[in-house]
Design an enzyme around this catalytic site. Structure first.
Site, PDB file in Angstrom:
ATOM      1  CE  LYS A  97      42.099  38.350  43.570  1.00 19.44           C
ATOM      2  NZ  LYS A  97      42.603  37.168  42.928  1.00 19.44           N
ATOM      3  CD  GLU A 119      44.336  41.568  51.015  1.00 22.45           C
ATOM      4  OE1 GLU A 119      44.292  42.757  51.384  1.00 22.45           O
ATOM      5  OE2 GLU A 119      43.541  41.093  50.170  1.00 22.45           O
ATOM      6  CB  SER A 385      38.443  34.072  37.948  1.00 22.50           C
ATOM      7  OG  SER A 385      39.150  32.882  38.252  1.00 22.50           O
TER       8      SER A 385
HETATM    9  C1  LIG Z   1      42.403  35.779  43.427  1.00 26.07           C
HETATM   10  C2  LIG Z   1      41.840  34.885  42.422  1.00 26.07           C
HETATM   11  C3  LIG Z   1      40.735  34.055  42.703  1.00 26.07           C
HETATM   12  C4  LIG Z   1      40.144  33.908  44.069  1.00 26.07           C
HETATM   13  O1  LIG Z   1      39.592  35.060  44.612  1.00 26.07           O
HETATM   14  P1  LIG Z   1      38.032  35.328  44.632  1.00 26.07           P
HETATM   15  O2  LIG Z   1      37.914  36.528  45.506  1.00 26.07           O
HETATM   16  O3  LIG Z   1      37.384  34.118  45.236  1.00 26.07           O
HETATM   17  O4  LIG Z   1      37.585  35.561  43.253  1.00 26.07           O
HETATM   18  C5  LIG Z   1      40.193  33.308  41.671  1.00 26.07           C
HETATM   19  N1  LIG Z   1      40.716  33.334  40.439  1.00 26.07           N
HETATM   20  C6  LIG Z   1      41.789  34.100  40.126  1.00 26.07           C
HETATM   21  C7  LIG Z   1      42.313  34.073  38.731  1.00 26.07           C
HETATM   22  C8  LIG Z   1      42.387  34.906  41.105  1.00 26.07           C
HETATM   23  O5  LIG Z   1      43.449  35.651  40.782  1.00 26.07           O
END
Ligand SMILES: *Cc1c(COP(=O)(O)O)cnc(C)c1O
Length: 401
Positions: A97, A119, A385
């Site tokens: 993010k 948000e 992620s």
């Molecule tokens: C917010 C988040 C997601 C989901 O959001 P995307 O916009 O689909 O990437 C996935 N993995 C993590 C670790 C997150 O914090």
């Protein structure tokens, strides 16, 4: 049924359309703010000073480039030749993010706006936004559903420590979709001095394009690192899909390659349980939060409540570019349940020494369950992620270890 459309990777068009998806379905009062954002972004993109500044913060503040870690024991377990994890979990604030919020705070200063709103669901985007606002001395208000405030106390506290105000939303289901509604309402009222930092590739044009471009550093680095390591083009590219930003970030630079691309959504308690967040697997075409895409909705067009064990995937919509990639057949969207995600989390922790967030654990869960589709010669790259710290309390309840 939608007709299969021809794949084209030079989208969106001038009006923000990805084939039949995307666009700007917003109140008139927001049109000029969206136009300004697009103008400032297009100018910044051509400006070497902007690129240099963005790169500087990605490197010296967020910790890029992130590593491509080879997961040898996991590769063996799934039955493929090589398996690589793109380590977005190693970034400052714990997930991908931060890439987007750094890009957007630079645009905020270029637009001379003094206040930011955002948000957040799980709180990861809220924390990343509060972080960049502290870094640049910008006032920050974060909308969060009351349910999520209760579920994610640690992230609420982190945002407060960073000097942000967390506004609890008590309307509707008191989760992410209601927080987005309130943030849009605030933006309509305060648009002159306020920038809205959207946290995924959702919302009206130009957001899906801007967030994708900022996140595509994930895929660009991956391509470069594979080349440096002497690894041939991967057979599979995999990521989890909530709104769709970490996945599009990894996918985008590979769209014109031969790799098979898989997006994994959250199937919650199962696709037939009615408690899931698998928008592209089990939803329909509809309009939500300013753009046309796929949406979870009932027969009357009312947006349904999403459910996922991971608050970051708990959203009844998905970015319009993913809707296009699904319809054009370029990307395959599948799903994994809460339990499969828990198994993914436990497996990666035990066999690689990396505790993933529950969101990417869905992708691991899918791969473990569907080993049969992979060949011994396959090379797989997956986006990790985020890290699991934020989820340990919830996971300890679910696994009762
Ligand atoms: C917010 C988040 C997601 C989901 O959001 P995307 O916009 O689909 O990437 C996935 N993995 C993590 C670790 C997150 O914090």
């Amino acid at each position: 049924m939608l007709k299969k459309i021809k794949f084209n990777n030079s989208l969106p068009d001038r009006h923000g359309h990805f084939g039949p998806f995307g666009g700007k379905y917003v109140p008139e009062t927001l049109m000029s703010a969206l136009d300004e954002l697009e103008r400032v972004y297009r100018k910044a993109k051509q400006d070497p000073k902007f690129t240099k500044e963005f790169r500087y913060y990605l490197e010296y503040f967020a910790g890029r480039p992130t590593r491509l870690t080879e997961a040898k024991r996991l590769a063996k377990l799934i039955g493929v030749k090589r398996f690589f994890l793109k380590r977005e979990d190693l970034l400052h604030t714990g997930s991908h993010k931060i890439n987007n919020t750094l890009g957007q705070i630079l645009l905020t200063t270029r637009m001379n706006k003094k206040r930011v709103i955002a948000e957040t669901g799980a709180g990861q985007h809220g924390v990343a936004t509060a972080t960049v606002c502290a870094l640049f001395g910008v006032k920050c208000d974060v909308y969060m559903g009351e349910e999520d405030v209760q579920r994610q106390k640690l992230n609420v506290f982190r945002m407060k420590l960073l000097g942000a105000r967390v506004i609890s939303v008590r309307t509707g289901s008191q989760t992410l979709k209601d927080a987005v509604n309130e943030a849009i309402r605030d933006w309509v009222t305060n648009v002159r001095d306020t920038h809205y930092i959207i946290g995924s590739v959702i919302g009206p044009h130009p957001y899906p394009m801007i967030v994708r471009d900022f996140q595509s550093i994930i895929g660009k680095e991956t391509k470069k690192d594979l080349k440096k390591m002497g690894v041939r083009e991967p057979d599979y590219i995999v990521a989890c899909v909530g709104g769709g930003s970490n996945s599009i970030g990894l996918f985008y630079p590979f769209l014109s390659s031969q790799a098979k691309i898989i997006g994994v959504e959250a199937a919650g308690r199962g696709l037939h349980s009615g408690h899931h967040a698998a928008t592209l697997t089990a939803g329909q075409v509809g309009i939500l939060h300013g753009s046309k895409s796929w949406v979870l909705q009932d027969e009357n067009g009312q947006v349904s409540l999403a459910h996922s064990i991971s608050a970051g995937l708990d959203y009844p919509g998905v970015g319009p570019e993913h809707a296009y990639l699904k319809t054009s057949g370029r990307v395959q969207y599948v799903s994994a349940t809460d339990n499969e995600a828990l198994r993914g989390l436990k497996t990666l922790s035990e066999c690689e020494g990396i505790i993933p967030a529950l969101e990417p654990a869905h992708a691991i869960g899918y791969l473990l369950k569907n080993k049969a589709r992979f060949k011994k010669s396959d090379i797989v790259v997956m986006c990790l992620s985020g890290r699991g710290d934020k989820d340990v309390e919830q996971v300890s309840e679910a696994l009762s270890l």
